[in-house]
Design a protein around this motif. Structure first.
Motif, PDB file in Angstrom:
ATOM      1  N   SER A 128       0.804  -1.228   0.000  1.00 56.11           N
ATOM      2  CA  SER A 128       0.000   0.000   0.000  1.00 56.11           C
ATOM      3  C   SER A 128       0.838   1.280   0.000  1.00 56.11           C
ATOM      4  CB  SER A 128      -0.945  -0.005   1.203  1.00 56.11           C
ATOM      5  OG  SER A 128      -0.195   0.003   2.397  1.00 56.11           O
ATOM      6  N   LYS A 129       2.075   1.194   0.480  1.00 55.59           N
ATOM      7  CA  LYS A 129       2.881   2.416   0.567  1.00 55.59           C
ATOM      8  C   LYS A 129       3.956   2.510  -0.498  1.00 55.59           C
ATOM      9  CE  LYS A 129       2.074   2.919   5.512  1.00 55.59           C
ATOM     10  NZ  LYS A 129       2.625   2.751   6.865  1.00 55.59           N
ATOM     11  N   LEU A 130       3.885   1.631  -1.474  1.00 61.96           N
ATOM     12  CA  LEU A 130       4.920   1.631  -2.513  1.00 61.96           C
ATOM     13  C   LEU A 130       4.797   2.835  -3.432  1.00 61.96           C
ATOM     14  CD1 LEU A 130       4.960  -2.136  -3.575  1.00 61.96           C
ATOM     15  CD2 LEU A 130       6.570  -0.933  -2.078  1.00 61.96           C
ATOM     16  N   GLY A 131       5.936   3.296  -3.933  1.00 60.29           N
ATOM     17  CA  GLY A 131       5.956   4.374  -4.914  1.00 60.29           C
ATOM     18  C   GLY A 131       5.491   3.875  -6.267  1.00 60.29           C
ATOM     19  N   PRO A 132       5.499   4.752  -7.273  1.00 63.23           N
ATOM     20  CA  PRO A 132       5.007   4.383  -8.597  1.00 63.23           C
ATOM     21  C   PRO A 132       5.891   3.352  -9.303  1.00 63.23           C
ATOM     22  CG  PRO A 132       6.025   6.542  -8.651  1.00 63.23           C
ATOM     23  CD  PRO A 132       5.937   6.148  -7.200  1.00 63.23           C
ATOM     24  N   GLU A 133       5.314   2.722 -10.298  1.00 62.67           N
ATOM     25  CA  GLU A 133       6.059   1.812 -11.153  1.00 62.67           C
ATOM     26  C   GLU A 133       6.996   2.645 -12.035  1.00 62.67           C
ATOM     27  OE1 GLU A 133       6.160  -1.539 -11.634  1.00 62.67           O
ATOM     28  OE2 GLU A 133       4.942  -1.810  -9.842  1.00 62.67           O
ATOM     29  N   PRO A 134       8.265   2.260 -12.116  1.00 58.37           N
ATOM     30  CA  PRO A 134       9.221   3.069 -12.883  1.00 58.37           C
ATOM     31  C   PRO A 134       8.891   3.156 -14.372  1.00 58.37           C
ATOM     32  CG  PRO A 134      10.191   0.971 -12.235  1.00 58.37           C
ATOM     33  CD  PRO A 134       8.895   1.091 -11.498  1.00 58.37           C
ATOM     34  N   LEU A 135       8.207   2.146 -14.900  1.00 56.81           N
ATOM     35  CA  LEU A 135       7.914   2.155 -16.333  1.00 56.81           C
ATOM     36  C   LEU A 135       6.576   2.807 -16.649  1.00 56.81           C
ATOM     37  CD1 LEU A 135       9.289  -1.409 -17.234  1.00 56.81           C
ATOM     38  CD2 LEU A 135      10.401   0.815 -17.478  1.00 56.81           C
ATOM     39  N   ILE A 171      21.932  -3.175  -8.951  1.00 52.72           N
ATOM     40  CA  ILE A 171      22.594  -3.147 -10.265  1.00 52.72           C
ATOM     41  C   ILE A 171      22.137  -1.937 -11.060  1.00 52.72           C
ATOM     42  CG2 ILE A 171      22.841  -4.284 -12.491  1.00 52.72           C
ATOM     43  CD1 ILE A 171      22.309  -6.934 -11.175  1.00 52.72           C
ATOM     44  N   TYR A 172      20.831  -1.816 -11.202  1.00 51.73           N
ATOM     45  CA  TYR A 172      20.281  -0.812 -12.109  1.00 51.73           C
ATOM     46  C   TYR A 172      20.372   0.600 -11.537  1.00 51.73           C
ATOM     47  CZ  TYR A 172      18.814  -5.117 -14.301  1.00 51.73           C
ATOM     48  OH  TYR A 172      18.813  -6.369 -14.862  1.00 51.73           O
ATOM     49  N   ALA A 173      20.513   0.722 -10.226  1.00 43.10           N
ATOM     50  CA  ALA A 173      20.750   2.042  -9.641  1.00 43.10           C
ATOM     51  C   ALA A 173      22.104   2.566 -10.113  1.00 43.10           C
ATOM     52  CB  ALA A 173      20.705   1.953  -8.120  1.00 43.10           C
ATOM     53  N   SER A 174      23.137   1.751  -9.974  1.00 44.82           N
ATOM     54  CA  SER A 174      24.470   2.159 -10.438  1.00 44.82           C
ATOM     55  C   SER A 174      24.456   2.446 -11.936  1.00 44.82           C
ATOM     56  CB  SER A 174      25.502   1.060 -10.139  1.00 44.82           C
ATOM     57  OG  SER A 174      25.937   1.121  -8.800  1.00 44.82           O
ATOM     58  N   GLU A 175      23.803   1.585 -12.690  1.00 40.91           N
ATOM     59  CA  GLU A 175      23.796   1.735 -14.146  1.00 40.91           C
ATOM     60  C   GLU A 175      23.079   3.007 -14.597  1.00 40.91           C
ATOM     61  OE1 GLU A 175      25.369  -0.270 -16.512  1.00 40.91           O
ATOM     62  OE2 GLU A 175      26.316  -0.997 -14.683  1.00 40.91           O
ATOM     63  N   SER A 176      21.929   3.279 -14.027  1.00 37.66           N
ATOM     64  CA  SER A 176      21.168   4.449 -14.486  1.00 37.66           C
ATOM     65  C   SER A 176      21.852   5.751 -14.059  1.00 37.66           C
ATOM     66  CB  SER A 176      19.725   4.384 -13.987  1.00 37.66           C
ATOM     67  OG  SER A 176      19.687   4.239 -12.594  1.00 37.66           O
ATOM     68  N   LEU A 177      22.537   5.732 -12.907  1.00 40.90           N
ATOM     69  CA  LEU A 177      23.281   6.923 -12.491  1.00 40.90           C
ATOM     70  C   LEU A 177      24.474   7.174 -13.417  1.00 40.90           C
ATOM     71  CD1 LEU A 177      23.081   6.447  -8.631  1.00 40.90           C
ATOM     72  CD2 LEU A 177      22.157   8.384  -9.906  1.00 40.90           C
ATOM     73  N   PHE A 178      25.096   6.108 -13.856  1.00 42.98           N
ATOM     74  CA  PHE A 178      26.196   6.260 -14.809  1.00 42.98           C
ATOM     75  C   PHE A 178      25.690   6.910 -16.102  1.00 42.98           C
ATOM     76  CE2 PHE A 178      28.325   4.621 -18.617  1.00 42.98           C
ATOM     77  CZ  PHE A 178      29.602   5.109 -18.411  1.00 42.98           C
ATOM     78  N   HIS A 179      24.616   6.386 -16.621  1.00 45.15           N
ATOM     79  CA  HIS A 179      24.067   6.928 -17.873  1.00 45.15           C
ATOM     80  C   HIS A 179      23.654   8.388 -17.720  1.00 45.15           C
ATOM     81  CE1 HIS A 179      24.118   3.303 -20.296  1.00 45.15           C
ATOM     82  NE2 HIS A 179      23.628   2.611 -19.288  1.00 45.15           N
ATOM     83  N   ILE A 203      16.452   5.406 -16.030  1.00 43.82           N
ATOM     84  CA  ILE A 203      15.935   4.269 -15.262  1.00 43.82           C
ATOM     85  C   ILE A 203      14.956   3.481 -16.132  1.00 43.82           C
ATOM     86  CG2 ILE A 203      14.391   3.645 -13.352  1.00 43.82           C
ATOM     87  CD1 ILE A 203      15.753   5.888 -11.708  1.00 43.82           C
ATOM     88  N   LYS A 204      14.095   4.187 -16.796  1.00 44.42           N
ATOM     89  CA  LYS A 204      13.132   3.528 -17.687  1.00 44.42           C
ATOM     90  C   LYS A 204      13.838   2.754 -18.801  1.00 44.42           C
ATOM     91  CE  LYS A 204       9.674   7.201 -17.013  1.00 44.42           C
ATOM     92  NZ  LYS A 204       8.396   6.603 -16.604  1.00 44.42           N
ATOM     93  N   THR A 205      14.841   3.401 -19.396  1.00 40.72           N
ATOM     94  CA  THR A 205      15.556   2.762 -20.508  1.00 40.72           C
ATOM     95  C   THR A 205      16.309   1.517 -20.047  1.00 40.72           C
ATOM     96  OG1 THR A 205      15.882   4.942 -21.485  1.00 40.72           O
ATOM     97  CG2 THR A 205      17.210   3.149 -22.366  1.00 40.72           C
ATOM     98  N   VAL A 206      17.060   1.675 -18.955  1.00 38.31           N
ATOM     99  CA  VAL A 206      17.870   0.554 -18.475  1.00 38.31           C
ATOM    100  C   VAL A 206      16.989  -0.633 -18.093  1.00 38.31           C
ATOM    101  CG1 VAL A 206      19.314  -0.194 -16.539  1.00 38.31           C
ATOM    102  CG2 VAL A 206      19.863   1.907 -17.742  1.00 38.31           C
ATOM    103  N   LEU A 207      15.893  -0.350 -17.388  1.00 39.29           N
ATOM    104  CA  LEU A 207      15.013  -1.446 -16.969  1.00 39.29           C
ATOM    105  C   LEU A 207      14.363  -2.116 -18.170  1.00 39.29           C
ATOM    106  CD1 LEU A 207      13.257   0.024 -13.781  1.00 39.29           C
ATOM    107  CD2 LEU A 207      15.126  -1.626 -13.887  1.00 39.29           C
ATOM    108  N   SER A 208      13.882  -1.321 -19.125  1.00 40.23           N
ATOM    109  CA  SER A 208      13.207  -1.973 -20.251  1.00 40.23           C
ATOM    110  C   SER A 208      14.175  -2.708 -21.163  1.00 40.23           C
ATOM    111  CB  SER A 208      12.310  -1.005 -21.042  1.00 40.23           C
ATOM    112  OG  SER A 208      12.774   0.291 -20.998  1.00 40.23           O
ATOM    113  N   GLU A 209      15.387  -2.171 -21.304  1.00 37.93           N
ATOM    114  CA  GLU A 209      16.380  -2.902 -22.108  1.00 37.93           C
ATOM    115  C   GLU A 209      16.737  -4.231 -21.443  1.00 37.93           C
ATOM    116  OE1 GLU A 209      17.746  -2.241 -25.160  1.00 37.93           O
ATOM    117  OE2 GLU A 209      16.187  -0.692 -25.215  1.00 37.93           O
ATOM    118  N   SER A 210      16.831  -4.199 -20.105  1.00 41.12           N
ATOM    119  CA  SER A 210      17.163  -5.434 -19.399  1.00 41.12           C
ATOM    120  C   SER A 210      16.049  -6.474 -19.539  1.00 41.12           C
ATOM    121  CB  SER A 210      17.427  -5.147 -17.929  1.00 41.12           C
ATOM    122  OG  SER A 210      17.736  -6.353 -17.257  1.00 41.12           O
ATOM    123  N   ILE A 211      14.811  -5.993 -19.485  1.00 39.35           N
ATOM    124  CA  ILE A 211      13.694  -6.920 -19.657  1.00 39.35           C
ATOM    125  C   ILE A 211      13.771  -7.569 -21.036  1.00 39.35           C
ATOM    126  CG2 ILE A 211      11.178  -7.068 -19.925  1.00 39.35           C
ATOM    127  CD1 ILE A 211      10.978  -4.853 -17.758  1.00 39.35           C
TER     128      ILE A 211
END
Length: 270
Positions: A128-135, A171-179, A203-211
């Motif tokens: 119930s307290k989760l933030g939005p979906e990144p995608l 993983i994706y935190a480090s990656e998206s900050l690098f980009h 963040i959106k790009t990295v996650l969707s590319e990984s998927i």
DNA sequence: CTAAATACCTGATGGC
DNA sequence: TGCCATCAGGTATTTA
């Protein structure tokens, strides 16, 4: 050790075997996961899965009687198999889907969880307290900017907070900050609106590319069919300490932020 | 309220 | 080969 792309990959893999199918019974071999597996699950008979969704890193299987909420923790995985007796060490919960189809929950470290709720799953305290979906469109740079004002926490720690946005793991935190050219240790409140716009996009790009690549397999992630992901071939900084930055050639550094290993390029990120 | 530390657990790896 | 320390993709909860 799944992050959002690995959970999504898992969900897609098990969906054909689970959605609109019936769970005949649930066998619990080890009930001590992060929280005890509810006894109600062991007693269930013939539950039809009417919806199967992901919320953050949680998988939610909805049935007319209630919802099963599954989290894979650090080392959890779900696989489909057709033999009831070929169980391995750490196969803790087995869902009998009938006609010789079994969904097996495997989790050596037992940081994951399997829960049962008769309320709508979205109202469950964990969800119930989760933030939005990144995608989703609800997640953008403006939200990150607004939520981060006056916060001193490292921006990497900030974007890994599931109450801010779900699904961004180590993983994706480090990656998206690098980009995005942002140092992971920078105070969240000192990152500009423009930089957050870029960060949200990345963040959106990295996650969707990984998927698309089927997730990242570092040691043991496999999808529901037992196959690895391939996104690790695309990683720019994670696990690359001491190696040359693919962008500028300088050495990738590693440091600890919020008890987690963090990777960045001191030249490309400021 | 925020921020940091702690807790849960097994297994792989590297140094000696 | 063995033993010990360290690290690992998460996150709720406790402590300061």
């Amino acid at each position: 050790m799944p992050e959002l792309p690995e959970v999504e990959t898992t969900l897609r893999g098990i969906s054909p075997y689970l959605l609109n199918k019936h769970i005949k019974s649930v066998r619990v071999r080890q009930r001590q996961l992060r929280w005890p597996v509810p006894a109600a699950l062991s007693k269930t008979r013939d539950l039809k899965v009417t919806a199967l969704q992901r919320r953050g890193k949680y998988i939610v299987a909805q049935t007319p009687a209630g919802s099963i909420i599954i989290h894979l923790g650090m080392s959890g995985s779900l696989r489909i198999q057709d033999k009831p007796f070929e169980l391995r060490k750490h196969d803790h919960v087995i869902f009998d889907l009938g006609e010789n189809v079994f969904l097996v929950y495997h989790d050596p470290r037992r940081f994951g969880s399997i829960l049962w709720t008769t309320e709508p799953a979205a109202l469950h305290p964990l969800l119930s307290k989760l933030g939005p979906e990144p995608l989703s469109d609800d997640f953008n740079g403006a939200l990150l900017f607004k939520q981060s004002r006056k916060k001193k926490v490292a921006v990497k720690h900030f974007i890994m907070n599931s109450h801010i946005v779900v699904g961004v793991g180590n993983i994706y935190a480090s990656e998206s900050l690098f980009h995005s050219g942002i140092r992971p240790g920078k105070a969240a409140g000192r990152v500009t609106a423009t930089a957050y716009d870029q960060l949200a996009d990345n963040i959106k790009t990295v996650l969707s590319e990984s998927i698309k690549s089927g997730g990242t397999t570092l040691q043991d992630f496999v999808n529901a069919k037992g196959e690895p992901g391939y996104f690790q071939q695309t990683l720019n900084v994670y696990g690359r300490e001491g190696k040359a930055c693919r962008q500028c050639g300088n050495t990738i550094k590693q440091r600890t932020i919020g008890q987690r290993s963090t990777f960045y390029c001191a030249t490309c990120q400021s």
